[in-house]
Design a protein around this motif. Structure first.
Motif: not given
Lengths: 220, 220
Positions: A36, A38, B63, B67
């Motif tokens: 996940r 970023e 996130k 995903y």
């Protein structure tokens, strides 16, 4: 297959788990974070280097091959490397299975990003894996020795959302060394996937005979 | 289910993978090392603290949720979080699947300690998971849009040893939106597990209609 008795005491095993379970949990968090994250490439590369250093430190002393399934002196299996229930295995959610007096087995589990197939949904193969484990345990505990899956049939009733789920399994019958069992994976609304298993008890396997003999000695 | 087009270019995606794949590989090594390590508790605790610090750094920007499966502008799916094939998902071996002109799909994979069920053997549920993925891809590529598993039947012919394995799958027929497919998991001696799948193509799903429409536009 090996049948290996560990000479660890129950207290030593408990001590080991008290250190290894939080370690495996930190790796579960890491798996989720890598999916996940970023953050920028510099930070990703730094993370990789830090992880490689941890791996090197852990590998300074390690078992060859895989963890196996050693047994305690009181003949409890220690499947700590198991892909579905292993306390040391970060691939395993891990499934924690409760066995009930009526022979059924149940489990509550929360599946996050690491168990995704279609967007937002549990991978159908993950559902099959967890149901296979529960079927095996329901039958094995009922029969007193490990059973192996002969045939697994999985029906997908509707998509399974990631999040909190429950499982249940029960032995439905047997013919000699063949055991029949049924299991369900459920979300809050009810079953999403159902499985039927034909499980085989390899009664003549020396390992099982030895376990039975040792269990009988212990209970005398 | 979401259908999400990413605005990343192919070059940007390639750049991301060049950083993220080695990172996920380092986590795969870590999963294996945590299962097999025999270093002392102080070192295990130090490893946990280092991993927790990496997790914290990765989570600074992430996130929400999972995903998902975004699509590139050229309409290739990016299932990077997928539990069987996801480049970012350390739970996935990952399976790398080749599609052949005759519609079959094959894969070579080496399964280590993290995929163990019985001692030294691949977990039956892991075999089911990998076969499910291969069946789905064989049918989906043949049909041009994602298919979902309706029923999966897995027969275990003999134990599957940990180590190098191969898989193959092929579509065997269809009736309207139902596709039939068959897959095998093999060691060096031949098949150890065979699976049959009834896969469903949700033809009226808006996502698939949109993919088909965009694909048609792209090919004009």
């Amino acid at each position: 297959m090996d049948f290996r008795l560990t000479d660890m005491t129950d207290a030593e095993i408990e001590q080991e788990l008290s250190v290894v379970e939080p370690l495996a949990n930190s790796v579960r968090e890491l798996i989720d974070a890598v999916i996940r994250t970023e953050v920028d490439d510099d930070r990703l590369n730094a993370a990789r280097e830090q992880i490689e250093a941890v791996v090197e430190s852990l590998r300074e002393q390690q078992k060859p091959g895989s963890y196996g399934v050693p047994f305690t002196k009181t003949l409890h299996g220690m499947p700590y490397g198991n892909a579905a229930v292993g306390a040391r295995n970060a691939i395993a959610p891990p499934l924690r299975i409760e066995h009930h007096p009526d022979g059924s087995a149940t489990s509550e589990v929360t599946l996050g990003a690491a168990y995704e197939g279609p967007a937002g949904l549990v991978h159908g193969g993950v559902s099959a894996m967890l149901l296979d484990q529960l079927l095996g345990e329901a039958v094995s505990v009922g029969n007193g020795t490990p059973c192996f899956t002969g045939t697994l049939t999985v029906k997908y009733l509707r998509p399974t959302p990631l999040g909190p789920l429950s499982l249940n399994a029960v032995t439905t019958g047997n013919e000699g060394r063949k055991f029949f069992a049924r299991a369900e994976l459920c979300d809050a609304e009810g079953p999403t996937v159902v499985a039927e298993g034909i499980m085989i008890s390899p009664a003549n396997h020396p390992r099982h005979e030895e376990i039975k003999r040792l269990r009988a000695e212990l209970s005398e």
